[in-house]
Design a protein around this motif. Structure first.
Motif, PDB file in Angstrom:
ATOM      1  N   TRP A  70     -55.818  66.218  -2.252  1.00 39.29           N
ATOM      2  CA  TRP A  70     -55.920  65.810  -0.848  1.00 39.29           C
ATOM      3  C   TRP A  70     -56.178  64.308  -0.772  1.00 39.29           C
ATOM      4  CZ3 TRP A  70     -54.912  69.601   2.624  1.00 39.29           C
ATOM      5  CH2 TRP A  70     -55.006  70.913   2.179  1.00 39.29           C
ATOM      6  N   ASP A  71     -55.565  63.685   0.210  1.00 37.99           N
ATOM      7  CA  ASP A  71     -55.814  62.274   0.510  1.00 37.99           C
ATOM      8  C   ASP A  71     -57.007  62.172   1.462  1.00 37.99           C
ATOM      9  OD1 ASP A  71     -53.436  61.798  -0.847  1.00 37.99           O
ATOM     10  OD2 ASP A  71     -52.285  61.350   0.973  1.00 37.99           O
ATOM     11  N   VAL A  72     -57.696  61.033   1.425  1.00 39.20           N
ATOM     12  CA  VAL A  72     -58.750  60.742   2.385  1.00 39.20           C
ATOM     13  C   VAL A  72     -58.468  59.378   2.997  1.00 39.20           C
ATOM     14  CG1 VAL A  72     -61.218  60.303   2.740  1.00 39.20           C
ATOM     15  CG2 VAL A  72     -60.481  62.133   1.199  1.00 39.20           C
ATOM     16  N   GLY A 104     -59.218  64.039  -3.979  1.00 40.92           N
ATOM     17  CA  GLY A 104     -59.984  65.270  -4.159  1.00 40.92           C
ATOM     18  C   GLY A 104     -59.074  66.447  -4.440  1.00 40.92           C
ATOM     19  N   ASN A 110     -55.786  65.564   9.452  1.00 37.88           N
ATOM     20  CA  ASN A 110     -56.808  65.995  10.396  1.00 37.88           C
ATOM     21  C   ASN A 110     -56.685  65.141  11.657  1.00 37.88           C
ATOM     22  OD1 ASN A 110     -59.108  66.658  11.853  1.00 37.88           O
ATOM     23  ND2 ASN A 110     -60.366  66.917  10.017  1.00 37.88           N
ATOM     24  N   ALA A 149     -60.378  63.685   5.433  1.00 35.97           N
ATOM     25  CA  ALA A 149     -59.397  64.366   4.591  1.00 35.97           C
ATOM     26  C   ALA A 149     -58.138  64.600   5.425  1.00 35.97           C
ATOM     27  CB  ALA A 149     -59.961  65.689   4.077  1.00 35.97           C
ATOM     28  N   GLN A 150     -56.997  64.352   4.818  1.00 30.80           N
ATOM     29  CA  GLN A 150     -55.720  64.416   5.536  1.00 30.80           C
ATOM     30  C   GLN A 150     -54.964  65.700   5.225  1.00 30.80           C
ATOM     31  OE1 GLN A 150     -54.674  61.839   7.820  1.00 30.80           O
ATOM     32  NE2 GLN A 150     -56.888  61.653   7.543  1.00 30.80           N
ATOM     33  N   THR A 193     -64.335  69.190   3.832  1.00 28.43           N
ATOM     34  CA  THR A 193     -65.348  68.735   2.882  1.00 28.43           C
ATOM     35  C   THR A 193     -64.840  69.030   1.482  1.00 28.43           C
ATOM     36  OG1 THR A 193     -67.603  68.977   2.045  1.00 28.43           O
ATOM     37  CG2 THR A 193     -66.629  70.932   3.030  1.00 28.43           C
ATOM     38  N   PHE A 194     -65.223  68.192   0.553  1.00 24.64           N
ATOM     39  CA  PHE A 194     -64.822  68.420  -0.824  1.00 24.64           C
ATOM     40  C   PHE A 194     -65.866  69.203  -1.603  1.00 24.64           C
ATOM     41  CE2 PHE A 194     -61.553  64.729  -1.201  1.00 24.64           C
ATOM     42  CZ  PHE A 194     -60.696  65.417  -0.359  1.00 24.64           C
ATOM     43  N   PRO A 204     -60.193  71.896   3.587  1.00 21.34           N
ATOM     44  CA  PRO A 204     -60.401  70.733   2.729  1.00 21.34           C
ATOM     45  C   PRO A 204     -61.187  69.624   3.440  1.00 21.34           C
ATOM     46  CG  PRO A 204     -58.236  70.603   3.685  1.00 21.34           C
ATOM     47  CD  PRO A 204     -58.849  71.902   4.169  1.00 21.34           C
ATOM     48  N   THR A 223     -56.248  54.403   2.579  1.00 18.01           N
ATOM     49  CA  THR A 223     -56.237  55.800   2.152  1.00 18.01           C
ATOM     50  C   THR A 223     -56.416  55.881   0.650  1.00 18.01           C
ATOM     51  OG1 THR A 223     -54.806  56.486   3.972  1.00 18.01           O
ATOM     52  CG2 THR A 223     -54.845  57.919   2.035  1.00 18.01           C
TER      53      THR A 223
END
Length: 175
Positions: free
Chosen positions: A163-165, A156, A134, A131-132, A35-36, A33, A151
């Protein structure tokens, strides 16, 4: 670069790197994940991305190469943060390493070269979306002086889940 990393050379990315860079990126598209993007690219589809990173200017592409095999081990880029004119002095940065190239200091070498290239540009801030979870990327960015700013939760969807970013920023000049 340094004697500690004598087996790795960091240089600007060139057109001849396109296939290897595409293969490296496609690993992250297929397997992670990070990259989205959700569909793999052909080298021809990635060519506009490569050409958007000229050697001079605020959007460099730095490539780490094994000096013996000449294989690409990873890359770092800066790109536009957002498309509106007022964002022109902000960049989004990222690093991708070949899966077997981690824990060798290559990400550090790439970011050193990238930020040296950005030092002469009219760029005020760098941003990184991670992306979490990581932890490796978080540590790398914090080592380079990025600070956590917030955050985006469940922003995504990939692999059937959200997923959180986490967003980080770094002042580059005039701050």
């Amino acid at each position: 670069m340094t004697s500690e990393h004598a087996e790795v050379q960091v240089r600007p990315g060139v057109e001849g790197d396109l296939e290897a860079l595409t293969d490296l990126y496609n690993h992250y598209v297929r397997e992670t994940p990070i990259t989205f993007d959700t569909a793999e690219f052909t080298p021809e589809e990635r060519r506009p991305w490569l050409l958007s990173h000229p050697e001079d200017g605020p959007y460099p592409l730095k490539v780490a190469v094994d000096t013996d095999s000449q294989e690409i081990l990873g890359y770092a880029t800066a790109g536009p943060f957002r498309g509106k004119p007022a964002y022109v002095t902000s960049v989004e940065v990222t690093v991708y390493l070949r899966p077997d190239a981690g824990r060798r200091g290559i990400g550090t070498l790439l970011y050193q070269a990238l930020f040296e290239a950005l030092a002469g540009e009219d760029v005020h801030r760098a941003y990184a979306g991670i992306a979490q979870p990581n932890e490796a990327s978080t540590r790398l960015h914090e080592r380079f002086g990025f600070r956590y700013v917030g955050t985006y939760r469940e922003v995504g969807r990939k692999f059937g889940r959200y997923w959180d970013v986490a967003w980080y920023e770094k002042a580059l000049r005039g701050s």
